[in-house]
Design a protein around this motif. Structure first.
Motif, short mmCIF file in Angstrom:
data_model
loop_
_atom_site.label_atom_id
_atom_site.label_comp_id
_atom_site.label_asym_id
_atom_site.label_seq_id
_atom_site.Cartn_x
_atom_site.Cartn_y
_atom_site.Cartn_z
N LYS A 132 0.82 -1.21 0.00
CA LYS A 132 0.00 0.00 0.00
C LYS A 132 0.85 1.26 0.00
N ARG A 133 0.20 2.34 -0.38
CA ARG A 133 0.85 3.65 -0.28
C ARG A 133 0.07 4.50 0.71
N TYR A 134 0.79 5.23 1.54
CA TYR A 134 0.13 6.20 2.42
C TYR A 134 0.24 7.57 1.77
N HIS A 148 6.95 2.48 15.00
CA HIS A 148 7.10 3.00 13.64
C HIS A 148 5.83 2.83 12.83
N HIS A 149 5.49 3.89 12.13
CA HIS A 149 4.31 3.87 11.27
C HIS A 149 4.71 4.63 10.00
N PRO A 150 4.20 4.21 8.82
CA PRO A 150 4.63 4.89 7.59
C PRO A 150 4.48 6.40 7.63
N VAL A 151 3.45 6.93 8.31
CA VAL A 151 3.28 8.39 8.29
C VAL A 151 4.47 9.11 8.89
N PHE A 152 5.21 8.43 9.79
CA PHE A 152 6.37 9.08 10.40
C PHE A 152 7.51 9.28 9.40
N GLU A 153 7.40 8.64 8.22
CA GLU A 153 8.43 8.84 7.20
C GLU A 153 8.46 10.28 6.70
N VAL A 154 7.32 10.95 6.81
CA VAL A 154 7.25 12.34 6.35
C VAL A 154 7.83 13.22 7.44
N GLU A 155 8.95 13.88 7.13
CA GLU A 155 9.64 14.66 8.17
C GLU A 155 8.72 15.75 8.74
N ILE A 214 3.64 11.07 -0.62
CA ILE A 214 3.26 9.68 -0.77
C ILE A 214 4.35 8.82 -0.15
N VAL A 215 3.96 7.91 0.74
CA VAL A 215 4.95 7.06 1.40
C VAL A 215 4.58 5.61 1.14
N GLY A 241 4.38 5.34 20.00
CA GLY A 241 3.95 5.49 18.61
C GLY A 241 2.68 6.31 18.44
N TRP A 242 2.38 7.16 19.40
CA TRP A 242 1.19 8.02 19.29
C TRP A 242 1.34 8.94 18.09
N ARG A 243 0.31 9.01 17.23
CA ARG A 243 0.40 9.88 16.07
C ARG A 243 -0.80 10.80 15.96
N GLY A 244 -1.45 11.07 17.06
CA GLY A 244 -2.54 12.05 17.07
C GLY A 244 -3.69 11.66 16.19
#
Lengths: 174, 474
Positions: free
Chosen positions: A2-4, A124-131, A169-170, B215-218
């Motif tokens: 998938k892509r986020y 870790h979650h893909p959204v964290f890839e976006v600085e 896009i991640v 890993g909280w992301r709001g």
């Protein structure tokens, strides 16, 4: 894989409007990220009522009942002791521990139940890839959605047209 | 409320002359002002204070070690005074803890806006106070290494705790209270730990805060459960906090000793707990808000409100004193009457007068707004209240024990250096834990204050007779 698609918005109103628009498009893995809970996000994402109150109630009842039964069995049946002439089964004397165990079970269930519902810990979650996503816990308002790779670009374009400040896009590496 | 006349815009709420949040900083400015103290280098003052408290903590550890090696004989306790400094200090610390739960849980349910900025601080105080309190009953066991005998575990002796006694109730009450307070406090911290993870200047700090943020992301999906869970925890904490001091008071009330055997104890203990706890929050907060530079978030409004709570609970405690005396006379029991006369003219009468001054007279200062807003008065009064509350517990517990039914069994009580070491050492250890908290965790709940700002903006927009435009729009 998938892509986020992750997009930042300037204000709450366009963010919620964008969420509603994407949901109307049929997207199901939509999410919003904000430093505080947003009014209207449940409705915009179409979230059902949280089940936390129900599981807390059940856990509290289990705690209280098992607390009472434990005391009844231990000092009423297994090893009866005559203290101050109180009968082996003394309901008034069992109330404090019953109450405390009800509270304890409910509180532990709420806490660990939340982690279960959140899918956390997940460092870790893909959204964290976006600085720039760092701002989501400070003042940023973000939208994320998980889509199939071929839909990623059109979704990004749609988010831009809905007023996103930036869109990234991640790839979901997990 | 578009039908409201526009003149309402000018009228400020007369009940809220001082703001709960000075200015309306935006989210980023607010975050920066609140995380700044965590990333600044340690100051000399902080290090000196930690060193001083570490010395006090050493004294505490020495007293604890002496107790473990020598036994209870190292204390001044005797028969009839089997409970003295140890249980007095236990009740005192537990009582102090109660204000934290009151602020974080009960005031949340009552939707008191001023509670937001101080709840983290007060709850941390609760945790450390309960930790200090928990030590005393355990070391008082005589053989503390068998403390787990208090739990109903399946032992080979097949003996179980006696659930008809108040002491096992205490075990459950205190351990539940400590657990729930910690979970509630930690839940509130999660979004702020994520903020720290995302703003910390060094990789090490980012990693450590990141681990504890889990890993909280709001996420809106997470916030939805979070808000309900947080509210429910408050709902559980509210009856819990009342139950804990009630059960602590049962330790005394269900015995037959004159001075202990009275039905007024549960509410009277709970009021006393909140009285001393709010005083302790004031004692800690007055210097901390200054040093951390968070006077815009913890304003005079907060201190003023806390002083009012101190006054209100002080009056309840005074009523408790009056009622105890009334019942001692009206009840017609000569032992009970003697126990109370003994407070006024017995061998410990001197501290009784100190107690009356600290707990009955000092809070009366807070009828005056000028006194509630004078930091020096507040600070000194808050310390006196806690001195008074410690003495109150000593009077109830130890003084009642020194003279019970039969004069031949009377005995005086004198503390030893170990008793003093456990008392002052526990204060230093508490202070040490608190300093570490101030240093490493956000003292003010950042996410909640952001929400508070939105609520205040919303409220103002309403008051101005304008439709509230998209809340939170900068």
């Amino acid at each position: 894989m998938k892509r986020y698609v992750v997009a930042e918005f300037a204000a709450e109103a366009p963010l919620l409007d964008a969420a509603r628009a994407l949901r109307a498009d049929g997207q199901t893995e939509l999410d919003l990220h904000s430093p505080v809970p947003l009014h209207g996000s449940d409705e915009a994402l179409g979230l059902k009522r949280s089940i936390i109150p129900r599981i807390a109630l059940v856990a509290g009842l289990i705690g209280a009942v098992s607390g009472y039964v434990m005391q009844w069995y231990l000092v009423g049946i297994a090893w009866p002791i005559n203290v101050g002439g109180r009968p082996p089964h003394s309901p008034p004397a069992f109330i404090p521990v019953t109450f405390e165990l009800g509270i304890l079970f409910a509180a532990l269930t709420i806490f660990f139940g939340l982690f279960k519902l959140w899918g956390m810990p997940r460092l870790h979650h893909p959204v964290f890839e976006v600085e720039a996503f760092r701002s989501a816990s400070v003042d940023g308002l973000w939208l994320s959605t998980a889509v199939a790779p071929e839909v990623a670009e059109p979704t990004a374009a749609r988010l831009r047209s809905l007023g996103a400040l930036q869109v990234e896009i991640v790839e979901d590496a997990s | 409320m578009s039908s409201k006349p526009a003149t309402a815009a000018i009228a400020l709420d007369p009940l809220e002359p001082v703001p709960v949040l000075v200015g309306r900083p935006d989210d980023r400015a607010l975050t920066e002002s609140l995380v700044k103290p965590l990333y600044a280098p340690m100051t000399r003052g902080w290090k000196m204070l930690v060193t001083a408290l570490a010395a006090g903590m050493g004294f505490w550890l020495l007293s604890l070690a002496t107790t473990l090696v020598v036994g209870i004989g190292a204390w001044g306790n005797n028969i009839p005074v089997a409970w003295a400094f140890d249980i007095t200090t236990f009740v005192w610390w537990i009582g102090i803890g109660h204000a934290g739960t009151l602020i974080s849980a009960i005031l949340l349910l009552f939707q008191q806006k001023w509670r937001t900025s101080i709840n983290r601080f007060a709850e941390a105080m609760t945790l450390f106070a309960v930790a200090m309190a928990g030590v005393y009953p355990i070391i008082h066991l005589g053989r503390p290494w068998f403390f787990w005998w208090l739990m109903p575990y399946p032992s080979t002796t097949q003996l179980w705790p006696n659930f008809k006694s108040a002491l096992p109730w205490d075990v459950f009450a205190i351990s539940t209270y400590a657990t729930v307070s910690f979970l509630f406090w930690f839940m509130g911290l999660i979004p702020d730990l994520a903020t720290l993870r995302d703003t910390a200047p060094t990789r090490l700090k980012r990693t450590i805060y990141g681990i504890f943020a889990f890993g909280w992301r709001g996420s809106a999906r997470h916030w939805q459960h979070y808000r309900i869970g947080y509210l429910l925890m408050a709902g559980l904490g509210t009856p819990l906090v009342v139950s804990v001091h009630t059960i602590v008071s049962f330790d005394f009330a269900i015995s037959q000793l004159p001075g202990w055997h009275t039905t007024i104890f549960p509410p009277y203990f709970v009021a006393g707990a909140i009285f001393s706890g709010f005083a302790m929050v004031l004692t800690l907060m007055i210097p901390a808000r200054k040093v951390l530079g968070i006077e815009h978030v913890i304003t005079m409004k907060h201190l003023d409100n806390m002083a009012k709570v101190v006054l209100a609970t002080g009056l309840m405690v005074s009523y408790g004193y009056a009622m105890e005396h009334f019942m001692a006379w009206y009840g017609g029991n000569k032992y009970e009457a003697f126990a109370f006369l003994n407070r006024w003219n017995g061998p410990y009468a001197a501290i009784w007068y100190v107690q009356l001054v600290c707990n009955v007279l000092v809070p009366q200062l807070f009828w005056f707004p000028s006194m509630r807003r004078n930091l020096v008065v507040l600070f000194v009064a808050s310390i006196l209240v806690n001195v008074g509350m410690w003495i109150e517990r000593f009077t109830i517990i130890a003084v009642s024990l020194t003279r019970d039914f039969i004069p031949s069994s009377w005995a005086m009580y004198t503390p030893t250096w170990v008793d003093w070491g456990l008392l002052f050492g526990s204060m230093c250890t508490f202070g040490m834990l608190f300093l570490l908290f101030l240093r490493f965790l956000p003292v003010v709940p950042i996410a909640e204050v952001k929400e508070l700002r939105r609520e205040l903006d919303h409220h103002d927009a309403h008051a101005a007779g304008q439709p509230a435009h998209g809340e939170g729009t900068p």
